[in-house]
Design an enzyme around this catalytic site. Structure first.
Site, PDB file in Angstrom:
ATOM      1  N   HIS A 194       0.818  -1.216   0.000  1.00  0.00           N
ATOM      2  CA  HIS A 194       0.000   0.000   0.000  1.00  0.00           C
ATOM      3  C   HIS A 194       0.849   1.261   0.000  1.00  0.00           C
ATOM      4  O   HIS A 194       0.523   2.249  -0.652  1.00  0.00           O
ATOM      5  CB  HIS A 194      -0.956  -0.022   1.193  1.00  0.00           C
ATOM      6  CG  HIS A 194      -2.002  -1.073   1.060  1.00  0.00           C
ATOM      7  ND1 HIS A 194      -2.565  -1.719   2.121  1.00  0.00           N
ATOM      8  CD2 HIS A 194      -2.569  -1.604  -0.035  1.00  0.00           C
ATOM      9  CE1 HIS A 194      -3.445  -2.597   1.680  1.00  0.00           C
ATOM     10  NE2 HIS A 194      -3.459  -2.548   0.382  1.00  0.00           N
ATOM     11  N   ARG A 301      -6.791 -11.687 -10.803  1.00  0.00           N
ATOM     12  CA  ARG A 301      -6.469 -12.541  -9.655  1.00  0.00           C
ATOM     13  C   ARG A 301      -7.518 -12.289  -8.581  1.00  0.00           C
ATOM     14  O   ARG A 301      -7.789 -11.131  -8.242  1.00  0.00           O
ATOM     15  CB  ARG A 301      -5.084 -12.207  -9.105  1.00  0.00           C
ATOM     16  CG  ARG A 301      -3.931 -12.530 -10.049  1.00  0.00           C
ATOM     17  CD  ARG A 301      -2.596 -12.256  -9.360  1.00  0.00           C
ATOM     18  NE  ARG A 301      -1.453 -12.689 -10.125  1.00  0.00           N
ATOM     19  CZ  ARG A 301      -0.709 -11.890 -10.893  1.00  0.00           C
ATOM     20  NH1 ARG A 301      -1.008 -10.607 -10.986  1.00  0.00           N
ATOM     21  NH2 ARG A 301       0.323 -12.363 -11.552  1.00  0.00           N
ATOM     22  N   ARG A 337      -9.701 -15.483 -12.899  1.00  0.00           N
ATOM     23  CA  ARG A 337      -9.028 -16.717 -12.492  1.00  0.00           C
ATOM     24  C   ARG A 337      -9.602 -17.186 -11.158  1.00  0.00           C
ATOM     25  O   ARG A 337      -9.730 -16.387 -10.225  1.00  0.00           O
ATOM     26  CB  ARG A 337      -7.523 -16.483 -12.332  1.00  0.00           C
ATOM     27  CG  ARG A 337      -6.814 -17.771 -11.895  1.00  0.00           C
ATOM     28  CD  ARG A 337      -5.330 -17.601 -11.804  1.00  0.00           C
ATOM     29  NE  ARG A 337      -4.947 -16.806 -10.652  1.00  0.00           N
ATOM     30  CZ  ARG A 337      -3.695 -16.462 -10.374  1.00  0.00           C
ATOM     31  NH1 ARG A 337      -2.723 -16.819 -11.197  1.00  0.00           N
ATOM     32  NH2 ARG A 337      -3.413 -15.739  -9.320  1.00  0.00           N
ATOM     33  N   GLU A 436       1.173 -23.704 -16.541  1.00  0.00           N
ATOM     34  CA  GLU A 436       2.169 -23.240 -15.569  1.00  0.00           C
ATOM     35  C   GLU A 436       3.193 -24.305 -15.190  1.00  0.00           C
ATOM     36  O   GLU A 436       4.065 -24.050 -14.360  1.00  0.00           O
ATOM     37  CB  GLU A 436       1.463 -22.755 -14.292  1.00  0.00           C
ATOM     38  CG  GLU A 436       0.470 -21.642 -14.554  1.00  0.00           C
ATOM     39  CD  GLU A 436      -0.029 -20.987 -13.294  1.00  0.00           C
ATOM     40  OE1 GLU A 436       0.509 -19.949 -12.907  1.00  0.00           O
ATOM     41  OE2 GLU A 436      -0.975 -21.520 -12.689  1.00  0.00           O
ATOM     42  N   ASN A 459       5.516 -16.983 -14.787  1.00  0.00           N
ATOM     43  CA  ASN A 459       6.171 -16.893 -13.475  1.00  0.00           C
ATOM     44  C   ASN A 459       6.292 -18.284 -12.861  1.00  0.00           C
ATOM     45  O   ASN A 459       7.343 -18.672 -12.357  1.00  0.00           O
ATOM     46  CB  ASN A 459       5.376 -15.982 -12.525  1.00  0.00           C
ATOM     47  CG  ASN A 459       5.036 -14.657 -13.158  1.00  0.00           C
ATOM     48  OD1 ASN A 459       5.717 -14.231 -14.083  1.00  0.00           O
ATOM     49  ND2 ASN A 459       3.982 -14.013 -12.698  1.00  0.00           N
ATOM     50  N   ASP A 460       5.195 -19.029 -12.910  1.00  0.00           N
ATOM     51  CA  ASP A 460       5.253 -20.388 -12.374  1.00  0.00           C
ATOM     52  C   ASP A 460       5.916 -21.342 -13.352  1.00  0.00           C
ATOM     53  O   ASP A 460       6.644 -22.244 -12.933  1.00  0.00           O
ATOM     54  CB  ASP A 460       3.835 -20.877 -12.029  1.00  0.00           C
ATOM     55  CG  ASP A 460       3.432 -20.435 -10.630  1.00  0.00           C
ATOM     56  OD1 ASP A 460       4.258 -20.565  -9.718  1.00  0.00           O
ATOM     57  OD2 ASP A 460       2.304 -19.941 -10.461  1.00  0.00           O
ATOM     58  N   ARG A 470      10.556 -18.890  -7.355  1.00  0.00           N
ATOM     59  CA  ARG A 470      10.398 -17.537  -7.910  1.00  0.00           C
ATOM     60  C   ARG A 470      10.583 -16.441  -6.866  1.00  0.00           C
ATOM     61  O   ARG A 470      10.824 -15.280  -7.207  1.00  0.00           O
ATOM     62  CB  ARG A 470       9.031 -17.393  -8.598  1.00  0.00           C
ATOM     63  CG  ARG A 470       7.860 -17.589  -7.681  1.00  0.00           C
ATOM     64  CD  ARG A 470       6.563 -17.760  -8.433  1.00  0.00           C
ATOM     65  NE  ARG A 470       5.820 -16.521  -8.561  1.00  0.00           N
ATOM     66  CZ  ARG A 470       4.595 -16.432  -9.047  1.00  0.00           C
ATOM     67  NH1 ARG A 470       3.978 -17.504  -9.488  1.00  0.00           N
ATOM     68  NH2 ARG A 470       3.985 -15.288  -9.126  1.00  0.00           N
ATOM     69  N   CYS A 507       0.213 -14.497 -19.642  1.00  0.00           N
ATOM     70  CA  CYS A 507      -0.081 -13.485 -18.630  1.00  0.00           C
ATOM     71  C   CYS A 507       1.016 -13.401 -17.567  1.00  0.00           C
ATOM     72  O   CYS A 507       0.855 -12.714 -16.571  1.00  0.00           O
ATOM     73  CB  CYS A 507      -1.444 -13.722 -17.984  1.00  0.00           C
ATOM     74  SG  CYS A 507      -1.553 -15.281 -17.114  1.00  0.00           S
TER      75      CYS A 507
HETATM   76  C1  PEP Z   1       2.150 -16.843 -13.400  1.00  0.00           C
HETATM   77  O1  PEP Z   1       2.386 -17.829 -12.686  1.00  0.00           O
HETATM   78  O2  PEP Z   1       2.890 -16.473 -14.344  1.00  0.00           O
HETATM   79  C2  PEP Z   1       0.954 -16.025 -13.165  1.00  0.00           C
HETATM   80  C3  PEP Z   1       0.608 -15.070 -14.001  1.00  0.00           C
HETATM   81  O3  PEP Z   1       0.235 -16.254 -12.050  1.00  0.00           O
HETATM   82  P1  PEP Z   1       0.704 -15.799 -10.581  1.00  0.00           P
HETATM   83  O4  PEP Z   1       1.831 -14.819 -10.775  1.00  0.00           O
HETATM   84  O5  PEP Z   1      -0.505 -15.216  -9.947  1.00  0.00           O
HETATM   85  O6  PEP Z   1       1.144 -17.098  -9.978  1.00  0.00           O
HETATM   86 MG    MG Z   2       0.926 -18.683 -11.348  1.00  0.00          MG
END
Ligand code: PEP
Ligand code: MG
Length: 596
Positions: A194, A301, A337, A436, A459-460, A470, A507
């Site tokens: 925040h 999300r 999601r 993922e 990311n995953d 990560r 994404c």
């Molecule tokens: C990802 O895993 O790339 C993703 C977009 O989801 P999150 O970052 O919420 O795990």
């Molecule tokens: Mg993810």
């Protein structure tokens, strides 16, 4: 000699100014003994009075924030006010006074510690935000109970300074004067905390997560703070200052250039349209996303509805949240999601078991399918919102076709249930999945036959493919989405989607890296979804590139021996007019790749 700290960029802009270190600590509660039975009522009364007082103080900060910045920023204080209205915090602390004969301040501190212990085994940014909110609330209540003054920030004769502190509380940030505080550097914190959001709204450059910066720097030392790269340079040389002044000049021009882009189409130089959508973590981000040029939401999300909550979210609350984003996007796709819990996000009410490997554990779609009440409630709210726009549902961490089939069944049953209650629910609500894991990527053809669309969560995907956590700062240099192993999986997913005729999107963060955008368009991805702030930069790359050239680069990259070679190939094909050093999205690559 100068010293450089590297942190997380949180609010853009370059400033050079002396430092003011703020050592802010929670009030220490004296370890006095227990109270006499005759004092219990008075202590309970003191507790309620202090909570009431704290609520009033936060409300007045909130209304000043609304005047200065706007309603969305003021809403940041809602969770703190709700905490002070939560019986599980305040009444439970009163019970500790009555049953354990603790003084009010110790009872409140104890209850806060109990709350923290329910959340703090998760290091997710959303959980850290809740903890920061709770610490702010704790500070207000304890200062009242202990009769302590508000912490002083400045000396009378301070000029414009860069504030260096351990962590930025929202209450402190909202009250900062732009003329006095020209930059903010914190040891802890995240981009989404925040404090960071408020710093961006106030236009104060900020870097967070700098480690022990506030222990090292001294009041009055000169510092350069670069809110785009996350660099903080203490005692800079004249050359360093000259370099950053020039960089500041170029970046200001760059920002003007990007501003113009928000209203232009997301089309490549040779005319291919790429759907450019936004990732949002909260409904309040939808407006910024739309204003920055998003053509929909590629990842909404929904964990904000559950993380740090003591009860599961009501259907109505969820419905309102989904509906408000659909209204903002007025007919453009909004991909909701379903709850991506577990891993690093643990809602207290689910009593999730402690696991040795939570990222390989009970998370995401696995939790949804095992907790039918929670999942059905979410699907009811989503389906009820569906008639108000182009709503699509997306499942996280799918590995098995069976997970998609099981969800379809639940959706069918939920639809019938809602219809029998008199709701009008559309027949075909699109159901897509996130790719993922390497397993999902390698079986993408089979999954594409069961799903309506793919969106790759890089990311995953990177974490699971490279076996690199990560969130582990020590391994950050190994978390490389340009590793050939990842690149080949991304290619397999795009091919599978194309051959089965479904939309292929991305994404994850890779989509917001200029070289990532270039690579993904070259592989044939039709839609990219990135954080609201990254939209103009991604559009800049899309509009500059030629799909033929990007395809050629992607094909060559697939033959590369390592990540450095992938990066070299992409750089060699990237349109000349794109200067990577100006992109905020390229900060997390090796310095060599950014500046050379
Ligand atoms: C990802 O895993 O790339 C993703 C977009 O989801 P999150 O970052 O919420 O795990
Ligand atoms: Mg993810």
């Amino acid at each position: 000699m100068s010293t450089t700290f590297e942190g997380t960029p949180a609010s853009p802009g370059i400033v050079i100014a002396p430092v003011r270190v703020l050592r802010w600590e929670l009030p220490k509660v004296p370890r006095t003994g227990i109270i006499a039975p005759g004092e219990i009522d008075r202590e309970v009364e003191r507790l309620y009075e202090a909570c009431e007082w704290a609520r009033d103080r936060i409300r007045s900060v909130q209304s000043r924030t609304a005047e200065r910045m706007g309603e969305a920023e003021a809403a940041i204080f809602d969770p703190q006010i709700l905490m002070l209205e939560d019986a599980d915090l305040v009444d439970a602390a009163a019970t500790l006074i009555r049953e354990n004969h603790l003084p009010a301040e110790r009872a409140f501190e104890w209850r806060v510690l109990e709350w923290e212990s329910q959340w703090s085994h998760a290091a997710h940014p959303m959980v850290m935000d809740k903890l920061a909110d709770l610490a702010d609330v704790q500070g207000w209540v304890l200062r009242r109970l202990l009769d302590l003054p508000d912490p002083a920030i400045f000396d009378e004769d301070d000029g414009p300074v860069i504030l260096v502190t351990r962590e930025l509380s929202p209450g402190l940030t909202a009250e900062l004067e732009r003329e006095r505080v020209v930059g903010i550097a914190t040891d802890l914190g995240t981009r989404t905390s925040h404090g960071a959001i408020l710093a961006r709204s106030l236009g104060i450059p900020a870097v967070v997560n700098l480690g022990a910066c506030s222990d090292v720097v001294q009041n009055g030392q000169e510092v350069i703070l670069d809110g785009r790269t996350g660099h903080v340079i203490v005692d800079p040389s004249e050359e360093e200052k000259a370099f950053y002044r020039e960089r500041d000049f170029h970046l200001r021009n760059w920002e003007q250039e990007l501003l113009v882009l928000t209203h232009l189409q997301s089309k490549t130089a040779d005319g291919k349209h790429i759907d450019l959508r936004a990732n949002i973590d909260l409904p309040s981000e939808a407006t910024v996303a739309r204003d920055n040029g998003a053509e929909g939401v590629g990842l909404f999300r929904t964990e904000f509805l559950v993380v740090g909550k003591h009860a599961s979210p009501r259907e109505e609350e969820q419905y309102e949240a989904y509906r408000s984003v659909l209204d903002t996007f007025n007919g453009h796709p909004v991909i909701v999601r379903t709850f991506d819990l577990g891993g690093d996000k643990f809602p207290a009410f689910l009593h999730m078991p402690k696991e040795d490997n939570p990222f390989l554990g009970w998370r995401a779609i696995r939790v949804c399918l095992d907790e039918p009440e929670l999942f059905r409630m979410q699907l009811r709210a989503i389906l009820r919102a569906a008639p108000h726009g182009d709503l699509r549902i997306m499942l996280p961490l799918v590995n098995e076709k069976a997970e998609i089939d099981a969800t379809r069944e639940i959706i069918e049953e939920t639809r019938e249930e809602l219809r029998s209650e008199g709701h009008t629910i559309p027949e075909n609500v699109s159901l897509g999945i996130m790719i993922e894991t390497p397993a999902a990527a390698m079986s993408a053809v089979e999954l594409a036959r069961a799903a309506d669309f793919f969106s790759v969560g890089t990311n995953d995907l990177v974490q699971y493919t490279l076996a690199v956590d990560r969130g582990n700062a020590r391994l950050a240099h190994l978390f490389n989405p340009f590793h050939p192993g990842v690149v080949r999986l991304l290619d397999a997913v795009a091919r599978a989607a194309t051959s089965e005729g479904i939309e292929a999107g991305v994404c994850g963060e890779l989509a917001s890296h200029p070289l990532g955008t270039f690579l993904l368009v070259g592989m044939g991805y039709d839609s990219l979804s990135v954080g609201p702030a990254s939209l103009p930069e991604v559009k800049k790359v899309i509009r500059a590139l030629d799909t033929g050239e990007a395809r050629k680069a992607a094909r060559e990259a697939l033959q590369a021996a390592d990540a450095d070679e992938v990066i070299r190939i992409l750089r060699a094909h990237l349109p000349r007019e794109l200067d990577l050093s100006l992109f905020a999205g390229s900060w997390n690559l090796t310095p060599d790749a950014v500046t050379s």
